[in-house]
Design an enzyme around this catalytic site. Structure first.
Site, mmCIF file in Angstrom:
data_model
loop_
_atom_site.group_PDB
_atom_site.id
_atom_site.type_symbol
_atom_site.label_atom_id
_atom_site.label_comp_id
_atom_site.label_asym_id
_atom_site.label_seq_id
_atom_site.Cartn_x
_atom_site.Cartn_y
_atom_site.Cartn_z
ATOM 1 N N HIS A 44 -21.485 62.803 4.594
ATOM 2 C CA HIS A 44 -20.665 63.608 3.685
ATOM 3 C C HIS A 44 -21.375 64.935 3.464
ATOM 4 O O HIS A 44 -22.451 64.984 2.845
ATOM 5 C CB HIS A 44 -20.428 62.866 2.369
ATOM 6 N N GLU B 169 -23.234 66.356 0.355
ATOM 7 C CA GLU B 169 -24.323 65.564 -0.238
ATOM 8 C C GLU B 169 -25.666 66.037 0.311
ATOM 9 O O GLU B 169 -26.368 65.337 1.035
ATOM 10 C CB GLU B 169 -24.055 64.082 0.008
ATOM 11 N N HIS C 186 -26.869 59.083 1.209
ATOM 12 C CA HIS C 186 -25.730 59.783 0.584
ATOM 13 C C HIS C 186 -26.112 60.354 -0.788
ATOM 14 O O HIS C 186 -27.225 60.179 -1.269
ATOM 15 C CB HIS C 186 -24.576 58.793 0.377
ATOM 16 N N GLU D 122 -27.861 55.938 -2.438
ATOM 17 C CA GLU D 122 -27.156 56.973 -3.207
ATOM 18 C C GLU D 122 -28.103 57.682 -4.169
ATOM 19 O O GLU D 122 -28.746 57.037 -4.995
ATOM 20 C CB GLU D 122 -26.028 56.322 -4.016
HETATM 21 C C1 GEM Z 1 -19.694 55.817 -0.486
HETATM 22 S S1 GEM Z 1 -20.083 54.244 0.029
HETATM 23 C C2 GEM Z 1 -18.907 53.368 -0.821
HETATM 24 C C3 GEM Z 1 -19.451 52.049 -1.084
HETATM 25 N N1 GEM Z 1 -18.601 51.396 -1.995
HETATM 26 C C4 GEM Z 1 -18.866 50.142 -2.341
HETATM 27 N N2 GEM Z 1 -18.170 49.631 -3.335
HETATM 28 N N3 GEM Z 1 -19.809 49.501 -1.682
HETATM 29 C C5 GEM Z 1 -18.427 56.279 0.226
HETATM 30 O O1 GEM Z 1 -18.482 56.554 1.422
HETATM 31 O O2 GEM Z 1 -17.387 56.344 -0.455
HETATM 32 C C6 GEM Z 1 -20.856 56.648 -0.145
HETATM 33 C C7 GEM Z 1 -20.724 58.034 -0.651
HETATM 34 O O3 GEM Z 1 -19.640 58.610 -0.575
HETATM 35 O O4 GEM Z 1 -21.724 58.539 -1.102
HETATM 36 ZN ZN ZN Z 2 -21.388 60.050 0.669
#
Ligand code: GEM
Ligand code: ZN
Length: 379
Positions: A171, A174, A263, A339
């Site tokens: 992304h 980020e 991320h 994250e």
């Molecule tokens: C997230 S990862 C989403 C993970 N969700 C769950 N409930 N495990 C994405 O891609 O939406 C990573 C991000 O965007 O930072």
């Molecule tokens: Zn992301």
């Protein structure tokens, strides 16, 4: 007589639309959506012509329509007078716009959603990786618009060594993700005993930036085709998602024994991981390794915790288009999404910087320590 403010974004990762800059106390702006996608949240622009010491107020007037509009509450924008050292400016979301005010010490300032990681710094980092940190350029993918996607390896690829993959910034908004990768590469330059022990048993496969087109264009979420790369891991194509297509090809070629997808998260003011508990083929070993990683990292630093994060996926209900889930299912390995916050880590807040590039780098240092502690039990 107040000279007119000049507000620009025609530079790497720039994003703003100027609606009305005629009144310094009420500069009205808007964030531009990603190309071919309605996603937006990332902003990055330069202001010139300010009166030093005078109050200037900026409004991102479409904040309430952004991709994660609940994330503006508790968020403070980042600013810099030299585009190098960044600090937080008090910001307020009024339910429609994100507003921030400053009485500048200089006549020019940059604002951004997070401390930007530039393509120029990426190129410098690749040089550091290849010339100082002893990595080799294993392969080079190409983005939609033809930008390089280097795959680096630290290690000789000898049979029997574990293959630990770390990819970053699928992304593009980020930016903390490539700051993290700089921390990985900086640690590899240190040759400390823990890293040497890790490298005795494992090779590191590093993709420091997955989405250079999106980052360059000031996107939040998508590549130049408007594709969310973290939703392309079951159906990537050379035309729409060549970035993922390339990495999946390389994973098949070399194998994977651990995967970390780096991320940033807009809303949650903590560092956390998401994992593969919703995968149809989720194993007890994956569950054990996930808990071990989380326990070790939270024991090592206050900049990681397990109390806050995404809701757990129900058994068999994971979205297999996500990198973490797709790789975990295919290789039955420890596979995590890491994250970092766009805001701050509320367990260890830094009022001056919030979460930052430097803290992302320090986190990488600790993550490598944990991987080194776990390398003997990854399989
Ligand atoms: C997230 S990862 C989403 C993970 N969700 C769950 N409930 N495990 C994405 O891609 O939406 C990573 C991000 O965007 O930072
Ligand atoms: Zn992301």
């Amino acid at each position: 007589m107040q000279s007119a403010l000049s507000i620009t974004c025609d530079f790497d990762s720039g994003n703003i639309v100027v609606l009305d800059a005629s009144q310094p106390q009420n500069v009205r702006l808007a964030i531009r959506p990603d190309t071919r996608s309605p996603h937006f949240q990332w902003f990055h622009f330069k202001v010139e012509g300010m009166q030093v010491g005078e109050t200037h107020t900026f409004s991102l007037t479409n904040a309430s329509e952004s991709s994660y509009n609940r994330a503006w509450t508790g968020y403070n924008a980042v600013a810099s007078y030299d585009h190098k050292t960044w600090f937080r400016v008090p910001s307020h979301f009024d339910g429609k716009a994100l507003n921030f005010t400053c009485s500048p010490e200089h006549s020019q300032i940059w604002f951004a959603y997070f401390e930007p990681y530039s393509r120029e710094r990426h190129d410098w980092l690749m040089g550091q990786a290849l010339n100082e940190a002893g990595t080799e350029l294993l392969a080079t993918g190409k983005s939609v618009e033809g930008r390089d996607i280097p795959l680096l390896r630290k290690g000789d690829g000898a049979p029997g060594k574990r293959k630990v993959w770390i990819i970053a910034q699928q992304h593009p908004g980020e930016h903390m993700a490539e700051w993290f990768m700089e921390g990985v590469i900086e640690r590899l330059k240190e040759h400390d005993a823990q890293v040497q022990a890790l490298l005795a048993s494992a090779d590191l496969y590093l993709v420091p930036h997955m989405n250079p087109d999106g980052a360059f264009h000031g996107h939040l979420r998508t590549n130049a085709q408007g594709k969310d790369l973290n939703r392309a891991w079951q159906d990537s194509t050379p035309e729409l998602s060549p970035e993922v297509y390339f990495v999946k090809q390389q994973m098949e070629r070399y194998g994977v024994d651990m995967f970390l997808d780096v991320h940033g998260d807009e809303e949650i003011p903590y560092v956390f991981t998401a994992a593969c508990e919703g995968n149809p083929g989720y194993t007890d070993q994956q569950k054990t390794l996930e808990a071990d990683f989380r326990a070790r990292l939270s024991g090592l630093t206050k900049d990681f915790q397990t109390r806050y994060g995404y809701p757990k996926s129900a058994p068999g209900k994971a979205n297999m288009n996500l990198a973490c889930n797709s790789v975990g299912e295919r290789y039955k390995c420890l596979s995590l999404t890491l994250e970092m916050p766009f805001k701050d880590n509320d367990d260890a807040p830094d009022p001056l910087t919030g979460w930052s590039g430097a803290r992302s780098m320090r986190l990488a240092h600790d993550v490598l320590t944990v991987i080194g502690e776990m390398v003997s039990v990854l399989r």
